[in-house]
Enzyme design. Structure first.
Site, PDB file in Angstrom:
ATOM      1  CG  ASP A  95      -8.484   1.652  -1.589  1.00 39.17           C
ATOM      2  OD1 ASP A  95      -8.656   2.561  -0.766  1.00 39.17           O
ATOM      3  OD2 ASP A  95      -7.937   0.577  -1.308  1.00 39.17           O
ATOM      4  CG  ASP A 274      -4.354  -2.103  -6.754  1.00 41.38           C
ATOM      5  OD1 ASP A 274      -4.328  -2.337  -5.532  1.00 41.38           O
ATOM      6  OD2 ASP A 274      -5.380  -2.311  -7.445  1.00 41.38           O
TER       7      ASP A 274
END
Length: 379
Positions: A95, A274
């Site tokens: 990320d 996720d």
């Protein structure tokens, strides 16, 4: 030619659920997929071998903010990237660190240039810009790199959400320019995904989805949901974004969620997920199973010698009993945290695999509706 490709195999006739295949230089990912979160380069309480053999994970996450602060890009580069550093030889997604900067870091200041923030570890000051966040993710060595975005809090007023979205879009253009003008590291291709923002405003979400789609990158992510809004609102905006995003690109819904969230969002057209929930809740005695939710702390499991979950394909979940796991958790034995976390992740991976199977054979819609009710049951 980008190394990441997406093949859409089928779309369910009664829902918008999709079964596909994402191909990267580190391997193939069958969608829909859940990605275990390895914040600081490890999925908490699990080894790489457990992720491969028990959980059967296909891709994991690394966190840019945490890995930048420690061990730092210098160590990761000397190791040859995160794959060599932690021994995981399958795909990795990182990320952008944006969410952590806005949720963890102290005394942050958002500017056009980027974000100045204080480390939660030692209070030291740092600057994240679209450009250096691309550099950091290159150094980490992710197969899928996320654009640097601002994740506005919920609730945000319209003016703030609009201004934040436009900043995210300007940052995306800078991410793309920088990313496309720098070489891949470590001898394999890295791929950039943009992130849809826009808060909980339909016109902003539509505009952001269309802007992201126009960039023609290898995949698309939906950010800024599951940040405190009601579940029904999350579903509404997930569907809106999926309807605007390209059909032939994988769609990643960031930070979601419970097992029933996954099934509902798969039905809306999401391919990738996720969340820290399976490991975090596992460490706090909450088990997700094929028959419902268990608080393993409860005395009712003290003499239950049946397997943790014999309904899923996981040797560990089939082998250890509920009574044994409860004993370990009550005794604060570290092994208990490993078993609970491994089971929860194995269950999540089993669930998305089963969803994929149902999408392919045409039985997804009915199965999903039944399964959602089962999964929400408190045992």
């Amino acid at each position: 030619m980008p190394a990441l490709s997406f093949q859409l195999h089928t779309t369910d006739t009664h829902t918008k659920a999709r079964a596909g295949t994402v191909t990267t230089d580190h391997g193939v990912i069958e969608t829909p997929i859940f990605m275990p979160v390895g914040t600081v380069g490890s999925v908490k309480a699990l080894t790489v071998q457990q992720l491969e053999q028990e959980v059967k994970a296909q891709i994991i996450l690394g966190n840019t903010y945490h890995l930048y602060l420690r061990p730092g890009t210098q160590v990761l580069e000397q190791a040859g990237g995160l794959h060599r550093f932690n021994g995981w030889q399958h795909p990795i997604l990182t990320d952008s660190g944006g969410y952590q900067v806005f949720s963890l870091a102290g005394n942050r200041k958002i500017k056009e240039e980027g974000v100045v923030f204080q480390s939660h570890i030692d209070g030291s000051k740092h600057l994240f810009t679209p450009e250096n966040v691309m550099d950091i993710q290159r150094s980490i060595g992710a197969d899928i790199v996320m654009a640097f975005d601002e994740c506005p809090p919920y609730p945000s007023d319209y003016k703030y959400a609009h201004k934040s979205m436009e900043l995210t879009h300007r940052w995306l253009d800078r991410c793309i320019h920088h990313f496309e003008n720098m070489p891949d590291k470590y001898g394999y291709t890295q791929n950039l995904f943009p992130i849809v923002q826009g808060g909980t405003y339909k016109d902003l979400r539509t505009a952001s989805s269309q802007f992201i789609a126009s960039k023609n990158l290898t995949g698309c992510a939906i950010g800024g949901l599951s940040v405190g809004e009601p579940e029904e609102m999350m579903y509404e905006f997930t569907e809106l974004c999926c309807d605007e995003l390209p059909v032939q690109k994988p769609r990643y819904l960031m930070g979601v969620g419970t097992p029933w969230n996954l099934l509902e969002c798969i039905a809306l057209g999401v391919d990738m997920f996720d969340c820290v929930m399976p490991t975090r809740n596992g460490r706090n005695a909450m088990l997700f199973t094929s028959k419902g939710v268990i608080n393993i702390d409860n005395k009712k499991w003290e003499k239950d010698f049946s397997p943790i979950d014999d309904g899923i394909d996981c040797p560990l979940s089939n082998y250890y009993s509920k009574a044994y796991l409860r004993h370990l958790i009550k005794a604060k034995e570290i092994t208990g945290l490993t078993i609970a976390s491994t089971h929860n992740l194995a269950f999540y991976l089993w669930l998305v695999k089963e969803a994929r199977k149902r999408i392919l054979d045409g039985s997804f819609a009915g199965w999903k509706n039944e399964m959602v009710e089962v999964l929400k049951t408190r045992l």
